[in-house]
Design an enzyme around this catalytic site. Structure first.
Site, PDB file in Angstrom:
ATOM      1  N   ASP A  20       0.847  -1.209   0.000  1.00  0.00           N
ATOM      2  CA  ASP A  20       0.000   0.000   0.000  1.00  0.00           C
ATOM      3  C   ASP A  20       0.875   1.249   0.000  1.00  0.00           C
ATOM      4  N   LEU A  77      -0.034   4.108   1.073  1.00  0.00           N
ATOM      5  CA  LEU A  77      -0.441   4.993   2.175  1.00  0.00           C
ATOM      6  C   LEU A  77      -0.715   6.405   1.661  1.00  0.00           C
ATOM      7  N   ALA A 132      -5.966  -1.741  -4.521  1.00  0.00           N
ATOM      8  CA  ALA A 132      -5.400  -0.389  -4.486  1.00  0.00           C
ATOM      9  C   ALA A 132      -6.016   0.457  -5.588  1.00  0.00           C
ATOM     10  N   THR A 186     -16.007  -2.245  -9.336  1.00  0.00           N
ATOM     11  CA  THR A 186     -17.191  -1.549  -8.834  1.00  0.00           C
ATOM     12  C   THR A 186     -18.377  -1.694  -9.778  1.00  0.00           C
ATOM     13  N   ASP A 187     -19.577  -1.573  -9.219  1.00  0.00           N
ATOM     14  CA  ASP A 187     -20.791  -1.595 -10.066  1.00  0.00           C
ATOM     15  C   ASP A 187     -20.900  -0.327 -10.915  1.00  0.00           C
ATOM     16  N   GLU A 188     -20.109   0.704 -10.565  1.00  0.00           N
ATOM     17  CA  GLU A 188     -20.230   1.975 -11.299  1.00  0.00           C
ATOM     18  C   GLU A 188     -19.794   1.856 -12.755  1.00  0.00           C
ATOM     19  N   SER A 203     -15.199   5.946 -12.436  1.00  0.00           N
ATOM     20  CA  SER A 203     -15.740   4.691 -12.971  1.00  0.00           C
ATOM     21  C   SER A 203     -15.118   4.358 -14.322  1.00  0.00           C
ATOM     22  N   LYS A 215     -11.897   2.636 -13.574  1.00  0.00           N
ATOM     23  CA  LYS A 215     -12.123   1.258 -13.109  1.00  0.00           C
ATOM     24  C   LYS A 215     -12.570   0.380 -14.282  1.00  0.00           C
ATOM     25  N   TYR A 245     -26.458  15.971  -1.774  1.00  0.00           N
ATOM     26  CA  TYR A 245     -26.353  16.472  -3.140  1.00  0.00           C
ATOM     27  C   TYR A 245     -27.728  16.469  -3.815  1.00  0.00           C
ATOM     28  N   ARG A 299     -28.565   4.100  -3.956  1.00  0.00           N
ATOM     29  CA  ARG A 299     -27.416   3.200  -3.924  1.00  0.00           C
ATOM     30  C   ARG A 299     -27.863   1.894  -3.259  1.00  0.00           C
ATOM     31  N   ARG A 339     -23.668  16.715  -7.355  1.00  0.00           N
ATOM     32  CA  ARG A 339     -22.401  16.228  -7.933  1.00  0.00           C
ATOM     33  C   ARG A 339     -22.508  16.277  -9.457  1.00  0.00           C
TER      34      ARG A 339
HETATM   35  P1  NAD Z   1      -9.970   3.246   0.006  1.00  0.00           P
HETATM   36  O1  NAD Z   1      -9.852   4.564  -0.679  1.00  0.00           O
HETATM   37  O2  NAD Z   1     -10.468   3.181   1.404  1.00  0.00           O
HETATM   38  O3  NAD Z   1      -8.534   2.515   0.016  1.00  0.00           O
HETATM   39  C1  NAD Z   1      -7.693   2.507  -1.106  1.00  0.00           C
HETATM   40  C2  NAD Z   1      -6.308   2.043  -0.650  1.00  0.00           C
HETATM   41  O4  NAD Z   1      -5.455   1.989  -1.799  1.00  0.00           O
HETATM   42  C3  NAD Z   1      -5.632   2.980   0.365  1.00  0.00           C
HETATM   43  O5  NAD Z   1      -5.082   2.248   1.423  1.00  0.00           O
HETATM   44  C4  NAD Z   1      -4.546   3.671  -0.449  1.00  0.00           C
HETATM   45  O6  NAD Z   1      -3.414   4.053   0.322  1.00  0.00           O
HETATM   46  C5  NAD Z   1      -4.202   2.593  -1.468  1.00  0.00           C
HETATM   47  N1  NAD Z   1      -3.599   3.133  -2.693  1.00  0.00           N
HETATM   48  C6  NAD Z   1      -4.067   4.168  -3.445  1.00  0.00           C
HETATM   49  N2  NAD Z   1      -3.234   4.392  -4.478  1.00  0.00           N
HETATM   50  C7  NAD Z   1      -2.239   3.464  -4.395  1.00  0.00           C
HETATM   51  C8  NAD Z   1      -1.098   3.161  -5.184  1.00  0.00           C
HETATM   52  N3  NAD Z   1      -0.788   3.890  -6.262  1.00  0.00           N
HETATM   53  N4  NAD Z   1      -0.310   2.121  -4.839  1.00  0.00           N
HETATM   54  C9  NAD Z   1      -0.596   1.375  -3.728  1.00  0.00           C
HETATM   55  N5  NAD Z   1      -1.666   1.638  -2.928  1.00  0.00           N
HETATM   56  C10 NAD Z   1      -2.470   2.659  -3.259  1.00  0.00           C
HETATM   57  O7  NAD Z   1     -10.828   2.336  -0.969  1.00  0.00           O
HETATM   58  P2  NAD Z   1     -11.924   1.227  -0.628  1.00  0.00           P
HETATM   59  O8  NAD Z   1     -13.234   1.884  -0.447  1.00  0.00           O
HETATM   60  O9  NAD Z   1     -11.398   0.326   0.419  1.00  0.00           O
HETATM   61  O10 NAD Z   1     -11.972   0.470  -2.043  1.00  0.00           O
HETATM   62  C11 NAD Z   1     -11.037  -0.572  -2.318  1.00  0.00           C
HETATM   63  C12 NAD Z   1     -11.277  -1.080  -3.722  1.00  0.00           C
HETATM   64  O11 NAD Z   1     -12.603  -1.563  -3.840  1.00  0.00           O
HETATM   65  C13 NAD Z   1     -11.095  -0.023  -4.814  1.00  0.00           C
HETATM   66  O12 NAD Z   1     -10.468  -0.639  -5.913  1.00  0.00           O
HETATM   67  C14 NAD Z   1     -12.517   0.383  -5.166  1.00  0.00           C
HETATM   68  O13 NAD Z   1     -12.595   0.789  -6.510  1.00  0.00           O
HETATM   69  C15 NAD Z   1     -13.258  -0.914  -4.924  1.00  0.00           C
HETATM   70  N6  NAD Z   1     -14.681  -0.777  -4.536  1.00  0.00           N
HETATM   71  C16 NAD Z   1     -15.029   0.027  -3.482  1.00  0.00           C
HETATM   72  C17 NAD Z   1     -16.369   0.081  -3.085  1.00  0.00           C
HETATM   73  C18 NAD Z   1     -16.826   0.942  -1.919  1.00  0.00           C
HETATM   74  O14 NAD Z   1     -18.023   1.063  -1.692  1.00  0.00           O
HETATM   75  N7  NAD Z   1     -15.928   1.545  -1.151  1.00  0.00           N
HETATM   76  C19 NAD Z   1     -17.331  -0.669  -3.774  1.00  0.00           C
HETATM   77  C20 NAD Z   1     -16.925  -1.465  -4.857  1.00  0.00           C
HETATM   78  C21 NAD Z   1     -15.593  -1.521  -5.206  1.00  0.00           C
HETATM   79  O1  DAU Z   2     -21.030   1.768  -6.020  1.00  0.00           O
HETATM   80  C1  DAU Z   2     -19.745   1.476  -5.572  1.00  0.00           C
HETATM   81  C2  DAU Z   2     -18.985   2.757  -5.303  1.00  0.00           C
HETATM   82  O2  DAU Z   2     -19.547   3.314  -4.116  1.00  0.00           O
HETATM   83  C3  DAU Z   2     -17.483   2.536  -5.129  1.00  0.00           C
HETATM   84  O3  DAU Z   2     -16.940   2.055  -6.334  1.00  0.00           O
HETATM   85  C4  DAU Z   2     -16.777   3.840  -4.734  1.00  0.00           C
HETATM   86  O4  DAU Z   2     -15.415   3.598  -4.481  1.00  0.00           O
HETATM   87  C5  DAU Z   2     -17.444   4.366  -3.461  1.00  0.00           C
HETATM   88  O5  DAU Z   2     -16.873   5.607  -3.107  1.00  0.00           O
HETATM   89  C6  DAU Z   2     -18.950   4.515  -3.659  1.00  0.00           C
HETATM   90  O6  DAU Z   2     -19.225   5.576  -4.609  1.00  0.00           O
HETATM   91  P1  DAU Z   2     -20.412   6.648  -4.359  1.00  0.00           P
HETATM   92  O7  DAU Z   2     -20.104   7.875  -5.110  1.00  0.00           O
HETATM   93  O8  DAU Z   2     -21.742   6.004  -4.564  1.00  0.00           O
HETATM   94  O9  DAU Z   2     -20.218   6.861  -2.749  1.00  0.00           O
HETATM   95  P2  DAU Z   2     -20.308   8.200  -1.851  1.00  0.00           P
HETATM   96  O10 DAU Z   2     -20.295   7.749  -0.427  1.00  0.00           O
HETATM   97  O11 DAU Z   2     -19.325   9.221  -2.273  1.00  0.00           O
HETATM   98  O12 DAU Z   2     -21.752   8.754  -2.190  1.00  0.00           O
HETATM   99  C7  DAU Z   2     -22.918   7.984  -1.971  1.00  0.00           C
HETATM  100  C8  DAU Z   2     -24.097   8.801  -2.463  1.00  0.00           C
HETATM  101  O13 DAU Z   2     -24.264   9.942  -1.597  1.00  0.00           O
HETATM  102  C9  DAU Z   2     -23.925   9.373  -3.856  1.00  0.00           C
HETATM  103  O14 DAU Z   2     -25.196   9.361  -4.508  1.00  0.00           O
HETATM  104  C10 DAU Z   2     -23.470  10.803  -3.629  1.00  0.00           C
HETATM  105  C11 DAU Z   2     -24.160  11.170  -2.330  1.00  0.00           C
HETATM  106  N1  DAU Z   2     -23.440  12.126  -1.448  1.00  0.00           N
HETATM  107  C12 DAU Z   2     -22.136  11.847  -1.155  1.00  0.00           C
HETATM  108  C13 DAU Z   2     -21.420  12.701  -0.335  1.00  0.00           C
HETATM  109  C14 DAU Z   2     -19.955  12.421  -0.021  1.00  0.00           C
HETATM  110  C15 DAU Z   2     -24.097  13.209  -0.897  1.00  0.00           C
HETATM  111  O15 DAU Z   2     -25.297  13.422  -1.146  1.00  0.00           O
HETATM  112  N2  DAU Z   2     -23.399  14.046  -0.079  1.00  0.00           N
HETATM  113  C16 DAU Z   2     -22.080  13.841   0.226  1.00  0.00           C
HETATM  114  O16 DAU Z   2     -21.473  14.659   0.976  1.00  0.00           O
END
Ligand code: NAD
Ligand code: DAU
Length: 350
Positions: free
Chosen positions: A35, A37, A84, A132-134, A159, A162, A215, A222, A289
């Site tokens: 990672d 970091l 990552a 991601t589903d996005e 997206s 990804k 927003y 979601r 957004r």
């Molecule tokens: P996050 O942002 O919490 O963590 C990302 C991690 O990747 C961090 O620890 C960061 O330091 C590391 N990183 C970033 N750039 C890097 C690089 N160049 N080299 C090495 N490490 C690096 O993300 P998350 O929410 O835990 O998501 C993890 C994965 O799952 C992502 O690929 C994201 O697209 C996918 N995903 C997330 C969600 C969600 O809801 N959070 C849903 C579906 C898929």
């Molecule tokens: O669907 C999977 C994705 O979900 C992952 O691939 C992404 O990594 C993860 O960040 C997440 O994406 P979203 O954009 O859906 O998540 P977020 O929490 O940013 O926003 C969720 C919803 O809430 C979205 O419709 C935007 C809205 N929102 C978000 C923020 C941060 C607000 O209305 N206000 C806010 O301040």
């Protein structure tokens, strides 16, 4: 015992750290957390496992070919779980090129290092990309769902990056025979999520009596899944997924953003003995957004039918666990707010 060496990229993030906490329970596996970091990486997420002998940490960038080659050789990596990424849609609107660099070029680099290191010996090897589903775009209101055959239609720089990385992963399967698998998951929630994402942002703001920014009209939908269920799906696919296949992961759990934030407000009002309705007063509608996808919803029948996975946490239970965790872990949030979480690596690893 010959351990199976697994490289987890992005293991200091929200989902990666949960995957690692679950994986290291199996003593036949050795987990190498790789990672960079970035702001999103927090080694405090791994406090509970950092002293286990089947866990190692390497600070590094997935764009760094030489370092990755060294890690593959030194640890004889057999499997990669690639998480990552730059993960926040709003940041991708502000800084799209960073997303192209990490998510697209970083993934290409990692694929290439794995291919070179395995050098055609693909027995018991796997490159698993967490996506991601996005990538499927945006659904209208109604009952349509994203399935594994839904055409890609990404609409944000996040997206699109990804989607591009998914295409690269599949290209290495078809062109070079690299054993790959991909999963596309819906929105995760739970402990250790960085407080820029909707749920932890709102929990933090409710606790601090700050506005809850919604927003647009808050009508975007979601499909929410507890992070422990996602990590469990990832380990199921790691063990039993078919090479070359894609699996959608979701919670059958759709909420509009406004409904969701109201649930958080009510849950916290109850926990803190505040008057009912107190926290809802903090809801503030703000500018939408750019390119805000209207609705995501997943058809998870393939992973359910083929691999026997299903979510274990009901939404009400998952939200209560999450709120309780953020209330109990005031220090974790405080360390992020103050920035002191950034010094943890130095303290632990010198
Ligand atoms: P996050 O942002 O919490 O963590 C990302 C991690 O990747 C961090 O620890 C960061 O330091 C590391 N990183 C970033 N750039 C890097 C690089 N160049 N080299 C090495 N490490 C690096 O993300 P998350 O929410 O835990 O998501 C993890 C994965 O799952 C992502 O690929 C994201 O697209 C996918 N995903 C997330 C969600 C969600 O809801 N959070 C849903 C579906 C898929
Ligand atoms: O669907 C999977 C994705 O979900 C992952 O691939 C992404 O990594 C993860 O960040 C997440 O994406 P979203 O954009 O859906 O998540 P977020 O929490 O940013 O926003 C969720 C919803 O809430 C979205 O419709 C935007 C809205 N929102 C978000 C923020 C941060 C607000 O209305 N206000 C806010 O301040």
């Amino acid at each position: 015992m010959n351990k199976q060496n697994i490289l987890v990229t992005g293991g200091a993030g929200f989902i990666g750290s949960e995957v690692i906490r679950q994986l290291v329970n199996d003593p036949s596996k050795h987990v190498v957390n790789f990672d960079k970091l970035t702001y999103a990486g927090n080694l405090e997420n791994l406090k509970s496992v950092e002293h286990q002998e089947n866990y190692s940490f390497v600070k590094g960038d997935i764009c760094d070919e030489e370092l990755l080659k060294k890690v593959f050789s030194e640890h004889n990596i057999a499997k990669v779980i690639h998480l990552a990424a730059e993960s926040h849609v709003d940041r991708s609107i502000l800084e799209p090129l960073l997303f192209v660099k990490t998510n697209l070029i970083g993934t290409a680099n990692l694929l290439n290092v794995a291919k070179t290191h395995w050098n055609g010996d693909f027995e018991n090897k796997l490159f698993y990309h967490i996506s991601t589903d996005e990538v499927y775009g945006s659904l209208d209101f109604g009952t349509d769902l994203f399935s594994e055959t839904t055409p890609y239609d990404p609409r944000s720089p996040y997206s699109a990056s990804k989607a591009g990385s998914d295409h690269l992963v599949r290209s290495y399967y078809h062109t070079f025979g690299l054993p790959v698998v991909i999963s596309n998951c819906s929105n995760n929630y739970g402990p250790f999520q960085f407080p820029e994402k909707l749920i932890p942002l709102c929990i933090n703001n409710i606790l601090n009596n700050k506005p809850l920014p919604i927003y647009g009209k808050g009508e975007n939908i979601r499909d929410w899944l507890y992070v422990g269920d996602h990590a469990n799906a990832i380990i199921t696919i790691l063990e039993n997924g078919e090479k070359g296949e894609t699996y959608n992961i979701g919670g059958d759990n759709e909420w509009s953003n406004l409904e969701l934030v109201k649930i958080l407000c009510r849950t916290i009002d109850e926990k803190l003995d505040r008057n009912v309705g107190e926290s809802e007063k903090l809801i503030t509608f703000v500018k939408d957004r750019a390119g805000h996808d209207l609705r995501y919803a997943i058809d998870a029948n393939k992973i359910k039918n083929d691999l026997g996975w299903s979510p274990q946490y009901q939404f009400e239970e998952g939200i209560k666990l999450t709120v309780d965790w953020y209330l109990d872990q005031a220090e974790w949030l405080e360390n992020i707010t103050s920035g002191s979480y950034k010094t943890y690596y130095q303290k632990q690893y010198g």
